[in-house]
Write an enzyme that holds these catalytic residues in place. Structure first.
Site, PDB file in Angstrom:
ATOM      1  NE  ARG A  37      39.137  40.488  22.521  1.00 55.27           N
ATOM      2  CZ  ARG A  37      38.070  39.730  22.412  1.00 55.27           C
ATOM      3  NH1 ARG A  37      37.307  39.810  21.331  1.00 55.27           N
ATOM      4  NH2 ARG A  37      37.743  38.887  23.364  1.00 55.27           N
ATOM      5  CE  LYS A 237      23.131  25.554  30.574  1.00 54.26           C
ATOM      6  NZ  LYS A 237      23.687  25.135  29.313  1.00 54.26           N
ATOM      7  N   GLY A 396      35.570  37.525  29.827  1.00 52.65           N
ATOM      8  CA  GLY A 396      34.123  37.351  29.678  1.00 52.65           C
ATOM      9  C   GLY A 396      33.305  38.366  30.459  1.00 52.65           C
ATOM     10  N   GLY A 419      37.338  32.256  27.375  1.00 52.50           N
ATOM     11  CA  GLY A 419      37.421  30.808  27.150  1.00 52.50           C
ATOM     12  C   GLY A 419      38.819  30.293  27.438  1.00 52.50           C
TER      13      GLY A 419
HETATM   14  P1  AMP Z   1      28.352  31.879  31.996  1.00 53.27           P
HETATM   15  O1  AMP Z   1      28.348  32.136  30.530  1.00 53.27           O
HETATM   16  O2  AMP Z   1      28.288  30.464  32.395  1.00 53.27           O
HETATM   17  O3  AMP Z   1      29.480  32.639  32.704  1.00 53.27           O
HETATM   18  O4  AMP Z   1      27.003  32.497  32.561  1.00 53.27           O
HETATM   19  C1  AMP Z   1      26.673  33.837  32.471  1.00 53.27           C
HETATM   20  C2  AMP Z   1      25.184  33.945  32.597  1.00 53.27           C
HETATM   21  O5  AMP Z   1      24.756  33.362  33.809  1.00 53.27           O
HETATM   22  C3  AMP Z   1      24.699  35.365  32.617  1.00 53.27           C
HETATM   23  O6  AMP Z   1      24.036  35.634  31.418  1.00 53.27           O
HETATM   24  C4  AMP Z   1      23.763  35.415  33.832  1.00 53.27           C
HETATM   25  O7  AMP Z   1      22.541  36.049  33.553  1.00 53.27           O
HETATM   26  C5  AMP Z   1      23.530  33.945  34.125  1.00 53.27           C
HETATM   27  N1  AMP Z   1      23.176  33.724  35.535  1.00 53.27           N
HETATM   28  C6  AMP Z   1      23.849  34.131  36.620  1.00 53.27           C
HETATM   29  N2  AMP Z   1      23.187  33.789  37.741  1.00 53.27           N
HETATM   30  C7  AMP Z   1      22.061  33.160  37.364  1.00 53.27           C
HETATM   31  C8  AMP Z   1      20.965  32.576  38.070  1.00 53.27           C
HETATM   32  N3  AMP Z   1      20.924  32.591  39.394  1.00 53.27           N
HETATM   33  N4  AMP Z   1      19.988  32.010  37.338  1.00 53.27           N
HETATM   34  C9  AMP Z   1      20.036  32.000  36.006  1.00 53.27           C
HETATM   35  N5  AMP Z   1      21.043  32.524  35.279  1.00 53.27           N
HETATM   36  C10 AMP Z   1      22.045  33.094  35.957  1.00 53.27           C
END
Ligand code: AMP
Length: 440
Positions: A37, A237, A396, A419
């Site tokens: 950064r 999610k 990210g 973000g």
């Molecule tokens: P996000 O912050 O929404 O991009 O999510 C990232 C997180 O999603 C990471 O910490 C991963 O461990 C989690 N993740 C990815 N695939 C899965 C899965 N199949 N089940 C549970 N967590 C997951």
């Protein structure tokens, strides 16, 4: 891009310029562990120095738990919390909060960034130990043409995130020209990222080279992509990426969905997902997206196989026994934790045809080496496209994966803001960019 940038400024010799940077670098025991950064901010700073501006640099670092200036004190919320306690507990509670604040003040100071900037910029950077206090005011006033002052962590003041009038006015005193080069916080409407311009306190407001590059590459690809345009979404999610899915579906030709998000879609299609992460409230939404794709003649591609285990790894990187199963029929007592080998191959083959690709979110629980293969495969497939496809990594976890795997120089663009880039993918206007002067 129709926003003015520093290169549109004309003669700025001797002018006071405030530059909002993103110096929120990872630190361990006071040592910077990744200076990307800082490096990203240098082109704009060097340009302004060469033009002879008097430069005030500012940034946040982390999320200090408390408000404090030179002197630690409780903020209103904390004071209210202490006041609500029985009288005999108040002193101890207050002392605990003050100790935490004092700790944050040491941990989240920008002094190490000032030291590094000095090494990179010929000792032309002075560090102010406060933001709008006496030290900062004196150092900004004494700043010579072509030199810089770096202010202490903006978030040591509540006024930064709360856009308080006094704080905005004090920051605006430092500048005739405002430059935003902090893409990582461009989706935030804080004092230093947008409010000092929105409140009319500074009239000339432009972006720096970093924001200019982020916007040019990402916005241009979203608006005028070379086709086929493939978007890859993963992460935990569905609920976190509702608008991203909907907007990207309109822009791209094919949307791959992996990660935890995929199982809500699989359930929406009538599959059995066992104990996988599922957002039952969003099943209807997933059905709508599948219908939307069909109507638009687009493709939503879901995993065909999955790496499943009896439970989520604990700790997250613990050895884990896994089994490859069909995504549509995951056993009742198993959860999907990564895309399987057939899906890795399918995504890789499809990606090979892409002319533009964007990626946000891991394909599985990549923190665990056994469950990182899907994420690695996507990073590898994108790296293979070097030179024949515009590849954009939306910050990210995906950016970290690409960097760790040594593929960074094989990508067209790795965003510095997870973000902020997600909000661009949603089709949102970012406040830190909307507030800047339009060209002409
Ligand atoms: P996000 O912050 O929404 O991009 O999510 C990232 C997180 O999603 C990471 O910490 C991963 O461990 C989690 N993740 C990815 N695939 C899965 C899965 N199949 N089940 C549970 N967590 C997951």
């Amino acid at each position: 891009m129709n926003k003015m940038s520093v290169s549109d400024l004309g003669n700025i010799q001797g002018k006071k310029v405030l530059v909002r940077c993103d110096f929120n670098v990872p630190m361990k025991d006071g040592v910077i562990t990744d200076e990307n950064r800082i490096q990203g901010a240098l082109p704009t700073i060097k340009f302004l120095m060469e033009k002879g501006a008097k430069i005030t640099l500012c940034s946040h670092m982390g999320k200090p738990h408390n408000v404090f200036d030179a002197k630690v004190k409780l903020n209103k919320k904390e004071q209210a919390k202490v006041d609500a306690l029985p009288a005999e507990e108040q002193e101890a509670a207050k002392a605990e909060l003050l100790a935490k604040a004092e700790g944050d003040k040491k941990k989240l100071t920008l002094k190490p960034v000032a030291d590094r900037l000095n090494e990179l910029l010929d000792n032309k950077v002075t560090f102010a130990t406060d933001v709008i206090g006496e030290d900062a005011k004196a150092k900004v006033a004494a700043c010579k043409d072509g030199e810089c002052v770096l202010l202490e962590n903006l978030r040591f003041h509540n006024g930064e995130t709360k856009k308080e009038d006094d704080f905005c006015a004090a920051l605006a005193e430092y500048c005739e020209i405002y430059v935003n080069d902090a893409f990582g916080t461009a989706h935030r409407s804080h004092a230093s990222t947008a409010a000092i311009v929105e409140k009319g306190l500074v009239k000339t407001a432009v972006c720096g080279f970093l924001i200019e590059k982020e916007l040019t590459v990402m916005a241009d690809t979203l608006e005028n992509p070379q086709r086929p345009f493939i978007a890859i979404l993963g992460g935990a999610k569905v609920a976190d990426k509702l608008n991203v899915i909907s907007n990207l579906l309109e822009k791209c030709d094919t949307l791959f969905i992996g990660g935890g998000m995929a199982y809500t879609f699989i359930k929406a299609k009538g599959g059995n997902v066992g104990t996988s992460l599922v957002d039952d409230e969003k099943i209807e939404y997933c059905k709508q997206m599948l219908e939307k794709a069909e109507k638009l003649g687009k493709h939503i591609v879901l995993p065909v196989d999955t790496v499943a285990a009896a439970s989520f790894p604990s700790p997250i990187d613990a050895p884990i026994e896994t089994k490859i199963v069909d995504t549509m029929s995951i056993p009742d007592d198993m959860m999907g934790l990564d895309i399987g080998p057939a899906t890795r191959q399918m995504f890789t083959n499809l990606l090979d045809t892409a002319k533009s690709a964007i990626w946000n979110g891991p394909m599985g629980v990549f923190e665990n080496p056994t469950l990182a293969q899907g994420t690695i495969a996507v990073a590898q497939a994108l790296a293979n496209l070097y030179g024949k496809c515009t590849t954009i990594i939306g910050g990210g976890d995906s950016a970290a994966a690409v960097q760790t795997l040594g593929f960074a120089d094989k990508m067209s663009h790795i965003s510095t803001g997870g973000g902020a880039s997600l909000e661009l993918f949603e089709g949102k206007v970012l406040p830190g960019i909307a507030c800047l002067n339009d060209k002409n």
